[in-house]
Enzyme design. Structure first.
Site: not given
Lengths: 201, 163
Positions: B95, B129
């Site tokens: 990711g 994030y």
């Protein structure tokens, strides 16, 4: 008052830059604006543009005291939803203050707001006439929707600040929905050092 | 675990569709997915969308879907529409690799922002994030996404001025 809406061309960039700056100055956030007229020319009117624009113009006899006939704009680009497909995103919507509340047939509505998505603090006075939507701002937004539909888009997206209740109500009254409030999506951003770091291979 | 990231090709659309649906199931919104791999095939070309996946010879185990956007304040930006790694392949940096690749591609195009959205309940994603330095503009500044679609979009179009 008569006005017309048309696609922006590269010669409009000077006025678009002016209107972006006007709004930022009004909002006392002009230090945030880094984009120049030249950036707009390169980014909006090259082979693979990052955005498209539409301009609202008035005839010469209605020009401003500084001589401007380009008195509003909307800036948009195409986006994509991996669930629903093609979408259109309205980044900016702006009408110069003295041209708000104008209807094409000459009737004057209560003042509509400046709807720039950068950061709008101007309050919106809602009335039945506004909601019937004949002002220039509404016309610009409808035109963006029409262009999107013609391009096969099935969504028109934009953002608004949650404390701007009058704007939020204005849009919600037109049938749109608040994706953040209803579905829980948060807008996230990486920029500056964080982006530089992320971009390291 | 060895993995590779490459630009997607039209032939990948079927697998991308599969993973889009898997992601939608995870987000508890599988009924929202209306497009098929056929749509993806035409729309990828139209919207200059790029997707990175792990190449064949390996199994396709993740993807990122992005497109270019614009800010009238700061200029060119890239929007990360989807970032997905199949559950059994997580924890291997895939990711992170995909997201960095999108940032790198954006940087080459002089983009100064990378933007995305995340569901408020998706704590692992929000934490991920946050570690990458992303700011939450909704929590921090009050920005909300607003959308016209279906009947409301048709109604708005019907009010457009004649050319």
């Amino acid at each position: 008052m008569e006005y017309s809406i048309r696609a922006a061309n590269v010669e409009d960039c000077k006025d678009i830059a002016r209107m972006i700056t006007e709004l930022a100055e009004y909002e006392k956030v002009s230090e945030h604006v880094k984009v120049t007229q030249k950036d707009l020319e390169q980014d909006g009117f090259s082979k693979n543009p990052f955005f498209h624009g539409i301009i609202a113009e008035v005839p010469e006899q209605h020009k401003t005291k500084e001589g401007h006939t380009k008195i509003g704009y909307a800036l948009y680009f195409y986006s994509y939803s991996s669930w629903k497909g093609r979408a259109i995103y309205m980044e900016d919507l702006y009408v110069m203050p003295e041209f708000r509340g104008i209807q094409k047939n000459g009737l004057v509505a209560m003042e509509i707001m400046c709807m720039c998505m950068c950061m709008c603090r101007k309050s919106l006075v809602i009335c039945g006439v506004c909601l019937s939507g004949k002002g220039i701002g509404k016309a610009l937004m409808s035109k963006v929707a029409q262009l999107g539909l013609a391009a096969g888009c099935n969504q028109l997206n934009f953002t608004v600040l949650d404390w701007n209740k009058s704007s939020l109500d204005f849009y919600l009254n037109q049938g749109c929905f608040d994706v953040t409030a209803d579905m829980g999506y948060h807008c996230m951003r990486c920029e500056g050092e964080a982006l530089q770091h992320l971009a390291q291979p | 675990m060895h993995f590779k990231i490459r630009a997607a090709a039209k032939e990948d659309c079927r697998e991308i569709s599969r993973m889009i649906k898997e992601l939608a199931v995870f987000e508890k919104m599988s009924d929202q997915v209306k497009i098929s791999h056929e749509d993806n095939k035409t729309s990828v070309v139209f919207l200059v969308t790029r997707v990175f996946v792990v190449p064949p010879g390996f199994t396709l185990v993740g993807y990122a879907l992005y497109f270019y956007t614009y800010s009238t304040w700061t200029g060119r930006s890239v929007y990360l529409e989807d970032l997905y790694v199949m559950p059994e392949f997580r924890g291997n940096g895939i990711g992170k690799g995909l997201m960095s690749k999108v940032a790198e591609v954006g940087k080459k195009k002089q983009c100064v922002r990378l933007q995305l959205s995340v569901l408020d309940w998706n704590t692992p994603a929000r934490d991920f994030y946050a570690t990458k330095g992303a700011q939450d503009l909704t929590a921090g500044e009050g920005w909300h996404f607003i959308r016209f679609d279906g009947q409301s979009l048709d109604d708005l179009v019907n009010e457009a001025p004649e050319d």
